[in-house]
Design a protein around this motif. Structure first.
Motif, PDB file in Angstrom:
ATOM      1  N   VAL A   9       1.022  -1.227  -0.031  1.00 56.48           N
ATOM      2  CA  VAL A   9      -0.042  -0.120  -0.154  1.00 56.48           C
ATOM      3  C   VAL A   9       0.944   1.341   0.134  1.00 56.48           C
ATOM      4  O   VAL A   9       1.784   1.306   0.861  1.00 56.48           O
ATOM      5  CB  VAL A   9      -0.836  -0.045   1.378  1.00 56.48           C
ATOM      6  N   LYS A  10       0.681   2.075  -1.147  1.00 54.41           N
ATOM      7  CA  LYS A  10       1.617   3.223  -1.298  1.00 54.41           C
ATOM      8  C   LYS A  10       1.048   4.508  -0.297  1.00 54.41           C
ATOM      9  O   LYS A  10      -0.106   4.994  -0.649  1.00 54.41           O
ATOM     10  CB  LYS A  10       1.758   3.555  -2.462  1.00 54.41           C
ATOM     11  N   LEU A  11       1.733   4.884   0.628  1.00 52.47           N
ATOM     12  CA  LEU A  11       1.226   5.831   1.602  1.00 52.47           C
ATOM     13  C   LEU A  11       1.653   7.318   1.061  1.00 52.47           C
ATOM     14  O   LEU A  11       0.898   8.227   1.280  1.00 52.47           O
ATOM     15  CB  LEU A  11       1.806   5.703   2.916  1.00 52.47           C
ATOM     16  N   ASP A  12       2.603   7.476   0.685  1.00 56.91           N
ATOM     17  CA  ASP A  12       3.244   8.550  -0.349  1.00 56.91           C
ATOM     18  C   ASP A  12       4.273   8.294  -1.301  1.00 56.91           C
ATOM     19  O   ASP A  12       4.482   7.031  -1.464  1.00 56.91           O
ATOM     20  CB  ASP A  12       3.706   9.797   0.755  1.00 56.91           C
ATOM     21  N   TRP A  28       6.997   7.527  12.677  1.00 50.72           N
ATOM     22  CA  TRP A  28       8.080   8.497  12.721  1.00 50.72           C
ATOM     23  C   TRP A  28       8.215   8.876  11.063  1.00 50.72           C
ATOM     24  O   TRP A  28       8.664  10.211  10.969  1.00 50.72           O
ATOM     25  CB  TRP A  28       9.308   7.592  13.185  1.00 50.72           C
ATOM     26  N   LEU A  29       7.954   7.904  10.276  1.00 45.16           N
ATOM     27  CA  LEU A  29       8.173   8.356   8.948  1.00 45.16           C
ATOM     28  C   LEU A  29       7.204   9.295   8.345  1.00 45.16           C
ATOM     29  O   LEU A  29       7.554  10.089   7.193  1.00 45.16           O
ATOM     30  CB  LEU A  29       8.480   7.158   7.846  1.00 45.16           C
ATOM     31  N   MET A  30       5.962   9.049   8.973  1.00 42.91           N
ATOM     32  CA  MET A  30       4.725   9.970   8.088  1.00 42.91           C
ATOM     33  C   MET A  30       5.104  11.230   8.615  1.00 42.91           C
ATOM     34  O   MET A  30       5.260  11.717   9.713  1.00 42.91           O
ATOM     35  CB  MET A  30       3.697   9.281   8.928  1.00 42.91           C
ATOM     36  N   PRO A  31       4.783  12.150   7.717  1.00 40.73           N
ATOM     37  CA  PRO A  31       4.977  13.702   7.968  1.00 40.73           C
ATOM     38  C   PRO A  31       4.107  14.153   8.860  1.00 40.73           C
ATOM     39  O   PRO A  31       4.393  14.879   9.866  1.00 40.73           O
ATOM     40  CB  PRO A  31       4.982  14.503   6.334  1.00 40.73           C
ATOM     41  N   GLU A  32       2.533  13.871   8.747  1.00 40.06           N
ATOM     42  CA  GLU A  32       1.430  14.125   9.621  1.00 40.06           C
ATOM     43  C   GLU A  32       0.733  12.953   9.823  1.00 40.06           C
ATOM     44  O   GLU A  32      -0.177  12.748   9.123  1.00 40.06           O
ATOM     45  CB  GLU A  32       0.872  15.449   8.925  1.00 40.06           C
ATOM     46  N   TRP A  77      -4.511   6.822  12.972  1.00 37.24           N
ATOM     47  CA  TRP A  77      -4.888   5.982  13.972  1.00 37.24           C
ATOM     48  C   TRP A  77      -6.271   5.364  13.663  1.00 37.24           C
ATOM     49  O   TRP A  77      -6.266   4.242  14.273  1.00 37.24           O
ATOM     50  CB  TRP A  77      -5.172   7.204  15.046  1.00 37.24           C
ATOM     51  N   PHE A  78      -6.968   5.762  12.727  1.00 37.14           N
ATOM     52  CA  PHE A  78      -8.278   5.070  12.781  1.00 37.14           C
ATOM     53  C   PHE A  78      -8.483   4.303  11.267  1.00 37.14           C
ATOM     54  O   PHE A  78      -9.425   3.806  11.193  1.00 37.14           O
ATOM     55  CB  PHE A  78      -9.355   6.175  12.884  1.00 37.14           C
TER      56      PHE A  78
END
Length: 360
Positions: free
Chosen positions: A56-59, A149-153, A159-160
């Motif tokens: 799954v590509k998050l960014d 830690w890696l996610m910018p925001e 969380w959900f």
């Protein structure tokens, strides 16, 4: 996202089946345990790479998948070394397929740490399911912390949506693997016991006629392919009916067991001892010519003649003799059927000539 994570589960189940099939068929793999560990580790690395393809590509740099599960599975089944090998391969694949960046390096360190901890947990004296739970919890916590830690925001989506889906897929994957793996293993054990039952003589524990047929075919093919000799001894107890008539069938059974012990004492690991039926036995001698086979046959005959067979009452001992027919490929026969026929004919000659002798 959930669709891709569950696609990972399908890949893991397929891998579990394939690796279980390969590892349960020893003829496919080398005998060396070290080589098997490397094969398991490389297989885990390949699986982790496949899981990254369905990530799954998050960014632009951050992806999410279940690559930690192969490390857990490999550590659980095979131990620390294969898991570490798999983690190194997964880390290298992460860089090759998704470029060299902070996320790739962090992911590489992450999988190596998971492999080390899971490998250590695999060595502890814990119940299998307990080991698996601790491995899974550690892998999920560490991976979740890395993503955070890696996610910018890391907002509500983290969380959900992201973390619940990741934990659900991971827990489900481990649960499915555990039950699927043990189902496969119990099935393999049952099949192995069944094969043993149908190829072993129930009384003496040696091979039966079915076992002889299978082993003789394999040994003959090898002898024919590599131009090697193959000798066959057919052994028959002289006047065995008198033992049953005089002392009873329980005594006769005791005699058969003791004779098998003597025959197996002359068999090497590459040879095959079988009970063909009744009081007749066979001994297949790999790579031995007719002269050597005759020497061994004479040793067996003389040892049996000198051996006091102890009956179940513990007080009675009797003497017996045997007749042996010997044949050899290629000196006596050109086919397996002919090899058996020539040994059988030689046995009848030994009987006709007075018994307690070896004939070729």
């Amino acid at each position: 996202m959930i669709k891709d994570l569950f696609a990972n589960l399908c890949i893991i189940m397929t891998f579990t089946y394939v690796i279980n099939y390969i590892m349960s068929h020893s003829a496919i793999l080398p005998r060396s345990a070290f080589v098997r560990q490397w094969i398991a580790g490389i297989s885990g690395g390949v699986l982790g790479t496949l899981l990254m393809i369905y990530s799954v590509k998050l960014d632009d740099t951050l992806i999410l998948d279940l690559r930690a599960l192969p490390l857990i599975l490999i550590a659980f089944i095979f131990g620390p070394l294969p898991s570490l090998i798999a983690s190194v391969l997964i880390g290298i694949s992460r860089i090759i397929f998704f470029d060299l960046n902070t996320a790739s390096l962090s992911a590489g360190v992450n999988v190596v740490l998971i492999a080390l901890v899971c490998g250590w947990l695999s060595t502890l004296r814990l119940k299998p399911y307990t080991k698996l739970v601790w491995m899974t919890l550690y892998a999920m916590l560490q991976t979740s912390a890395l993503i955070y830690w890696l996610m910018p925001e890391p907002g509500p989506m983290f969380w959900f949506n992201l973390i619940p889906a990741f934990w659900l897929a991971s827990c489900l994957g481990v649960f499915v693997f555990y039950n699927f793996y043990y189902h496969l293993r119990s099935t393999n054990d049952a099949m192995r016991k069944l094969r043993t039952m149908v190829t072993r003589d129930f009384l003496t524990g040696t091979g039966n006629a079915r076992h002889f047929d299978a082993q003789a075919l394999l040994m003959f093919k090898r002898a024919n392919r590599e131009s090697l000799p193959l000798s066959l001894l057919i052994v028959d107890i002289d006047f065995f009916k008198q033992v049953n008539d005089t002392y009873g069938h329980v005594a006769g059974d005791a005699v058969l067991k003791q004779l098998v012990t003597q025959l197996e004492g002359h068999a090497r690991p590459q040879d095959t001892v079988s009970r063909n039926g009744g009081e007749e036995f066979s001994l297949l001698l790999a790579d031995l010519d007719i002269d050597t086979a005759l020497v061994i046959a004479e040793q067996i005959r003389s040892e049996v003649a000198a051996h006091p067979f102890e009956l179940p009452d513990g007080a009675t001992k009797i003497r017996l003799t045997i007749s042996i027919g010997v044949s050899c490929f290629p000196s006596h026969a050109k086919s397996l059927n002919e090899l058996v026929q020539r040994a059988d004919e030689a046995l009848y000659r030994a009987k006709d000539q007075g018994r307690n002798r070896v004939c070729e």
